[in-house]
Design a protein around this motif. Sequence first.
Motif: not given
Length: 569
Positions: A3-12, A284-290, A295-298
Amino acid sequence: MKRAAVRLGVAGGCACGLAVPYGAGYAQPAPAPAPAPAPATVSPESVVDITVDGAIRHPISPLIYGVNFGTTETLKDLRVAINRSGGDSASAYNWRIDARNAGKDWYYESVPCDPKAINDQFGPRFISLTRKGGAVPMISLSMLGWQAKLGPDRSRLASFAITKYGPQQENDSVGMFDAGNGFKPDGSPITDNDPHDAQTPSDAQSEQDRLRHLVKQFGADGVPYVILDNELSLWQLIHRDVHPIGLHADETAQKVIEYSKAVKAVSPKAKIVAPEEWGWQGYHYSGFDQQYAITHGLDHTPDREGMTAGMDYVPWLLTQWKAAGHPIDVFSLHFYPQEGEYSDSDKPEVQRARNRSTRDLWDPSYKDPSWINSVVALIPMMRQWVDQYYYPGTPIALTEYNWGGEHQMNGATTQADILGIFGREGLDIATRWGDLSPDMPVYKAIKLYRNYDDHGGAFGDISLQTHTPDPDEVSAFAAQHGADGAITLVVINKRLDAQAHVRISLSNLPDHGKVEAWQLVDNALTRKPDTSYTHATLTATLPQQSILLLVLPQPKPAKQGKKASGKRS
């Protein structure tokens, strides 16, 4: 599948180097040069002017022509320089039983590896087949802390068995019916699973033992590159059966330091490759931040606001690693375009996106129009990051990339463009993700650079400055062979429905000589009749969606006669 593209955990979409010698290889007999044909009448405004300056040059690393999981035959035919073993399954590979867990890619199943596979992905056989193919192996070690285990008689195990956790949204209907996807029918995730169902704990000592066995079998030089796991900031998605919480930035930094020490203790000469992050948000963001951002945004992520003090995740990692000494030797990232290019789509809008999105690799004036919505300029950015935050000159690597369209000429022109960009921009290592077979246009595009004549004929190893007016329409790259001085030019017509008339002007290079030509069009790689050029100018017409390789062999200097003795006869 990867899986090559994930945006905030949603398949892109879907989820330095060691020198490798190679020669020019102009072994194929050629007919005598014919006079250059008179060009058809073309209006001046329709001619694409390309310039090549032989005075502005730099070396091209042979390691940019790499692949993932190449077979021995592929490695030989494409003269691949480096072969990577990585991907999501590498995170949960158990070397003691030769098994892997596929994670989210395939129902979180632990499965035995196939020792008969021609592209065996892991284990000692991968190193053997790679060396047999003449390439350098690049292996991945697991840092996940969990690895696959198997049932009786090496049977598969499932992390989310339906018989244990109840009905789920999906299941493996072809390999293991009991394996679910970890989501209940209402879409809610199963969170109370036992991680021991299909995996077993692991640690740095176990992976050190694995490396010790490999070094014993192949010698210290047999394991030249060691990758520290794969896309750590996506573990909470890809491997949530055993790692449901995303890694904090400091956890990632410390894991790499710990495992690097374990590797160096066994194989001091091995080059450590990290962090292997997946894409734009992973930079730009750690796994925890992603995970938090789902649910909280960036806008206010915990690690970025606290731990990294506002710094981007990957540059911050580099500062931590520099403070710890020199734990990594190669700085590596992954990149997949995000406008649907990484697919089989042949829609015109997707094909045009492929044509332009290679600018993400190099162009500081190109703003990515996808959800990235920013300038990427990946290769210059990577170089700037290591120079500013780590050690200047550290090799940079793109160990996963794929622009799709693999069975289309549009994919072939894109792949040719990418390889040219890698050489021009000074990338050190690149390994293309995805299967390859000789019937694929993308395969033939790589062959045009590496073995166009089946006798080792290749694009040059010294990049020459080349300019084209609109690289989204027609791109071009030039290089010279250090061994024999031959000049090679690759011209790519990306246009979907129009031919391209090109005029190539040479400066600080020989102004006349022989021209050999190979062309990839309609998925056929063929040699064209030899011609000649004069007045430092070459002209050609390329069909739509085609690639032209021009080779300008340089004559060998005449042998000097014997020195006269000075005696009269």
